[in-house]
Write a protein that holds these residues in place. Structure first.
Motif, PDB file in Angstrom:
ATOM      1  N   TYR A  10     -43.180 -21.295   2.291  1.00 34.42           N
ATOM      2  CA  TYR A  10     -44.070 -20.962   3.421  1.00 34.42           C
ATOM      3  C   TYR A  10     -43.347 -21.084   4.753  1.00 34.42           C
ATOM      4  O   TYR A  10     -43.697 -20.405   5.717  1.00 34.42           O
ATOM      5  N   GLN A  11     -42.326 -21.911   4.824  1.00 38.01           N
ATOM      6  CA  GLN A  11     -41.639 -22.136   6.085  1.00 38.01           C
ATOM      7  C   GLN A  11     -40.703 -20.999   6.477  1.00 38.01           C
ATOM      8  O   GLN A  11     -40.322 -20.895   7.641  1.00 38.01           O
ATOM      9  N   ILE A  12     -40.293 -20.170   5.518  1.00 37.76           N
ATOM     10  CA  ILE A  12     -39.311 -19.123   5.853  1.00 37.76           C
ATOM     11  C   ILE A  12     -39.690 -17.701   5.447  1.00 37.76           C
ATOM     12  O   ILE A  12     -39.236 -16.748   6.069  1.00 37.76           O
ATOM     13  N   TYR A  66     -43.357 -26.741  -6.268  1.00 41.58           N
ATOM     14  CA  TYR A  66     -44.476 -26.925  -5.335  1.00 41.58           C
ATOM     15  C   TYR A  66     -44.015 -27.556  -4.032  1.00 41.58           C
ATOM     16  O   TYR A  66     -43.679 -28.742  -3.994  1.00 41.58           O
ATOM     17  N   HIS A  67     -43.987 -26.735  -2.989  1.00 43.60           N
ATOM     18  CA  HIS A  67     -43.702 -27.254  -1.652  1.00 43.60           C
ATOM     19  C   HIS A  67     -44.919 -26.931  -0.781  1.00 43.60           C
ATOM     20  O   HIS A  67     -44.811 -26.220   0.215  1.00 43.60           O
ATOM     21  N   TRP A  68     -46.071 -27.369  -1.258  1.00 46.11           N
ATOM     22  CA  TRP A  68     -47.307 -27.484  -0.465  1.00 46.11           C
ATOM     23  C   TRP A  68     -48.165 -26.249  -0.324  1.00 46.11           C
ATOM     24  O   TRP A  68     -49.233 -26.311   0.282  1.00 46.11           O
ATOM     25  N   HIS A 117     -42.249 -31.375  -7.759  1.00 46.68           N
ATOM     26  CA  HIS A 117     -42.944 -31.493  -6.482  1.00 46.68           C
ATOM     27  C   HIS A 117     -42.009 -31.895  -5.365  1.00 46.68           C
ATOM     28  O   HIS A 117     -41.075 -32.667  -5.569  1.00 46.68           O
ATOM     29  N   ASN A 118     -42.338 -31.392  -4.177  1.00 47.12           N
ATOM     30  CA  ASN A 118     -41.693 -31.864  -2.970  1.00 47.12           C
ATOM     31  C   ASN A 118     -42.624 -32.843  -2.255  1.00 47.12           C
ATOM     32  O   ASN A 118     -43.744 -32.472  -1.880  1.00 47.12           O
ATOM     33  N   GLU A 119     -42.173 -34.065  -2.090  1.00 47.53           N
ATOM     34  CA  GLU A 119     -42.867 -35.053  -1.263  1.00 47.53           C
ATOM     35  C   GLU A 119     -44.355 -35.169  -1.557  1.00 47.53           C
ATOM     36  O   GLU A 119     -45.202 -34.892  -0.686  1.00 47.53           O
ATOM     37  N   GLY A 137     -54.870 -35.676   7.565  1.00 45.45           N
ATOM     38  CA  GLY A 137     -55.450 -34.370   7.878  1.00 45.45           C
ATOM     39  C   GLY A 137     -54.584 -33.501   8.779  1.00 45.45           C
ATOM     40  O   GLY A 137     -55.031 -32.464   9.265  1.00 45.45           O
ATOM     41  N   ARG A 138     -53.337 -33.906   8.982  1.00 41.24           N
ATOM     42  CA  ARG A 138     -52.439 -33.122   9.845  1.00 41.24           C
ATOM     43  C   ARG A 138     -51.854 -31.923   9.125  1.00 41.24           C
ATOM     44  O   ARG A 138     -51.238 -31.055   9.736  1.00 41.24           O
ATOM     45  N   HIS A 139     -51.935 -31.949   7.798  1.00 38.99           N
ATOM     46  CA  HIS A 139     -51.449 -30.825   6.993  1.00 38.99           C
ATOM     47  C   HIS A 139     -52.606 -30.269   6.166  1.00 38.99           C
ATOM     48  O   HIS A 139     -53.616 -30.947   5.957  1.00 38.99           O
ATOM     49  N   THR A 163     -32.125 -34.185  -1.433  1.00 40.79           N
ATOM     50  CA  THR A 163     -32.653 -32.827  -1.416  1.00 40.79           C
ATOM     51  C   THR A 163     -33.055 -32.373  -0.007  1.00 40.79           C
ATOM     52  O   THR A 163     -33.324 -31.199   0.206  1.00 40.79           O
ATOM     53  N   GLU A 164     -33.130 -33.330   0.924  1.00 34.57           N
ATOM     54  CA  GLU A 164     -33.321 -33.004   2.345  1.00 34.57           C
ATOM     55  C   GLU A 164     -32.814 -34.162   3.182  1.00 34.57           C
ATOM     56  O   GLU A 164     -33.031 -35.333   2.847  1.00 34.57           O
ATOM     57  N   ASN A 165     -32.182 -33.801   4.293  1.00 31.78           N
ATOM     58  CA  ASN A 165     -31.812 -34.774   5.320  1.00 31.78           C
ATOM     59  C   ASN A 165     -31.412 -33.919   6.520  1.00 31.78           C
ATOM     60  O   ASN A 165     -30.744 -32.906   6.367  1.00 31.78           O
ATOM     61  N   TYR A 208     -40.572 -22.573  10.207  1.00 31.69           N
ATOM     62  CA  TYR A 208     -41.941 -22.988  10.557  1.00 31.69           C
ATOM     63  C   TYR A 208     -42.125 -24.448  10.173  1.00 31.69           C
ATOM     64  O   TYR A 208     -42.245 -24.773   8.992  1.00 31.69           O
ATOM     65  N   GLU A 209     -42.127 -25.318  11.190  1.00 27.38           N
ATOM     66  CA  GLU A 209     -42.193 -26.754  10.915  1.00 27.38           C
ATOM     67  C   GLU A 209     -43.667 -27.194  10.820  1.00 27.38           C
ATOM     68  O   GLU A 209     -44.133 -28.036  11.583  1.00 27.38           O
ATOM     69  N   TRP A 210     -44.406 -26.567   9.898  1.00 27.61           N
ATOM     70  CA  TRP A 210     -45.780 -26.972   9.591  1.00 27.61           C
ATOM     71  C   TRP A 210     -46.636 -27.093  10.853  1.00 27.61           C
ATOM     72  O   TRP A 210     -46.610 -26.184  11.678  1.00 27.61           O
ATOM     73  N   ALA A 211     -47.332 -28.189  10.999  1.00 21.64           N
ATOM     74  CA  ALA A 211     -48.252 -28.319  12.143  1.00 21.64           C
ATOM     75  C   ALA A 211     -47.537 -28.282  13.479  1.00 21.64           C
ATOM     76  O   ALA A 211     -48.157 -28.059  14.524  1.00 21.64           O
TER      77      ALA A 211
END
Ligand code: PNW
Length: 465
Positions: A21-23, A122-124, A166-168, A180-182, A356-358, A411-414
């Motif tokens: 969803y971010q790209i 699954y990344h959300w 799953h991611n996070e 509720g921010r996401h 897997t992320e940093n 797209y950094e989510w919220a």
């Protein structure tokens, strides 16, 4: 001539990471269904400036250029995620061939360029149709996830050597259902705890099915682990930090590696929030405890926890920083990363670890003569955190690879498009990609399989940490 100070194991994997969803953008194309992030981002007031992933990096159309850039940087692997609603627009039923073909093109393109695919299931981006039936608060979603995972194993098979269920799940559960921010934007702690159980259960089911498929390849899960340090060296703050660790880290690590939820956190949920986990069925924890081939760790910052500030306990982030911060108050503490990696091995054993992320978002203001972004801040973040990884490896922690977050500004989510995590700049008006100074530095690290000494201007920045 730069000298290489610190070498990594010969088979160490270097990569970059993104999520669908971010790209991708192209949210209405080729039969893709609606996801909870489409719904959430299009709801007024939910994201910064109302920004959405409708177009994002337009990676759906521009992926050949993006894969070429990764090849140019000499990377060995790419971590991306599959959009469930592209594959099953209603979350279940008949597979959407056009969506599947897109990921086949990505995977084929990676193999052609000698990059190893690492696919997150699954990344959300949950199909909205499943959210309409309760989403992760409904046990049925775990069963639908298992079906989706099995379909992917069958369709993509051994073209994907690394799978992440799953991611996070902490973020999916607690930022999505408590803060509720996401998406789905629910603010109810019992719902979040319930969602966390179903996420974990679905991970176990999908892992079981992977074993049954007899595919070669490896499967794991990615957790965002946030070391919790007491703000003051007092018994009260130490106890508060341990509580925070239970809720943020052990809540996922314990069921996966030990087959039980941490008793102190269960008790805390019961006593302070009257949460009875009566939906945990006999046998669920045995499913969750399926052996995994690797643990993915996303690390960004540590928490500082003080008992005086217990109201912030469940927020889990943005506790007041002590040292330097990047955006959003995220404190930059490379030593905390090394501590975390050693702790995971000490407490949970020798399962191979992939970072897997940093990475980090900074205001990328300065430009070099060639027009590229001179992101010394990010470069010093990356470098000092890789020193921490090298430190952990030297201490015997089995870290097998590192994926910088993120390949592209996205797209950094919220937070929308303001926070730029990319090592490659994206001009969202033109979709032009330009590697930042960090990307060129990373290219050198990968080529050397080690860390060359930093240029003086960036060394000065790194010394702040
Ligand atoms: C992780 N929080 O997300 C994700 O896996 C990425 O998709 C994301 O872009 C990256 O880190 C940078 O943020 C998080 O608000 C997003 O607590 C938000 C939070 C935590 C992690």
């Amino acid at each position: 001539m730069t000298t290489v100070e610190q070498h990594f194991p010969a088979d160490f994997i270097w990569g970059t990471a993104t999520s669908s969803y971010q790209i991708e953008g192209a949210v209405h194309e080729d039969g893709r269904g609606e996801s909870i992030w489409d719904r959430f981002s299009h709801t007024p007031g939910k994201t910064k400036f109302g920004q959405t992933g409708d177009i994002a990096c337009d990676h759906y159309h521009r992926y050949p250029e993006d894969l070429d850039l990764m090849r140019e940087l000499g990377l060995g692997s790419y971590r991306f995620s599959l959009a469930w609603p592209r594959l099953f627009p209603e979350g279940k039923g008949k597979i959407n061939q056009a969506g599947l073909d897109f990921y086949k093109r990505i995977i084929e393109g990676l193999h052609q360029r000698h990059l190893t695919p690492m696919a997150t299931l699954y990344h959300w981006d949950l199909p909205q149709a499943l959210q309409d039936k309760g989403g992760w608060m409904n046990r049925d979603t775990a069963l639908r996830f298992a079906e989706y995972a099995e379909a992917m194993y069958r369709q993509l098979g051994e073209s994907v050597p690394f799978w992440i269920t799953h991611n996070e799940p902490w973020v999916a559960a607690f930022v999505g259902h408590f803060q509720g921010r996401h998406a789905p934007g629910i603010k109810d702690l019992p719902s979040a705890v319930k969602a966390s159980h179903h996420l974990l259960y679905s991970h176990g089911l999908a892992t079981q099915l992977f074993r049954e498929s007899k595919l070669a390849g490896q499967i794991g899960i990615t957790l965002n682990l946030t070391p919790a340090y007491p703000t003051h060296d007092t018994p009260d703050d130490q106890a508060a930090a341990w509580r925070n660790d239970g809720y943020g880290n052990r809540w996922f690590l314990d069921p996966i590696f030990r087959g039980s939820y941490p008793a102190d956190t269960v008790e805390w949920f019961q006593q302070h929030h009257q949460i009875e986990m009566d939906y945990v069925q006999t046998g669920d924890l045995a499913v969750i405890q399926q052996p995994i081939d690797f643990l993915g760790i996303n690390y960004y910052f540590p928490n500082r926890i003080s008992a005086a500030d217990e109201s912030k306990f469940l927020a889990c982030i943005n506790s007041p920083a002590i040292g330097e911060t990047s955006f959003r108050g995220w404190e930059v503490v490379p030593a905390a990363f090394a501590d975390l990696l050693k702790r995971v091995q000490r407490d949970y054993g020798n399962t191979p670890i992939y970072i897997t992320e940093n990475g980090s978002a900074f205001a990328d203001l300065k430009r070099a003569a060639d027009g590229s972004v001179n992101d010394g801040d990010r470069m010093s973040y990356l470098h000092t955190h890789l020193e921490a990884v090298a430190d952990a490896i030297a201490a015997g922690v089995p870290v097998k690879g590192y994926y910088a977050w993120s390949m592209l500004d996205n797209y950094e989510w919220a937070e929308g498009y303001d926070e730029r995590f990319g090592i490659i700049e994206v001009d969202f008006a033109t979709q032009k990609r330009t590697p930042k100074r960090t990307a060129r530095w990373y290219q050198q690290i990968v080529a050397n399989n080690g860390l060359p000494s930093l240029p003086a201007d960036v060394q000065a920045l790194a010394e702040r940490y």
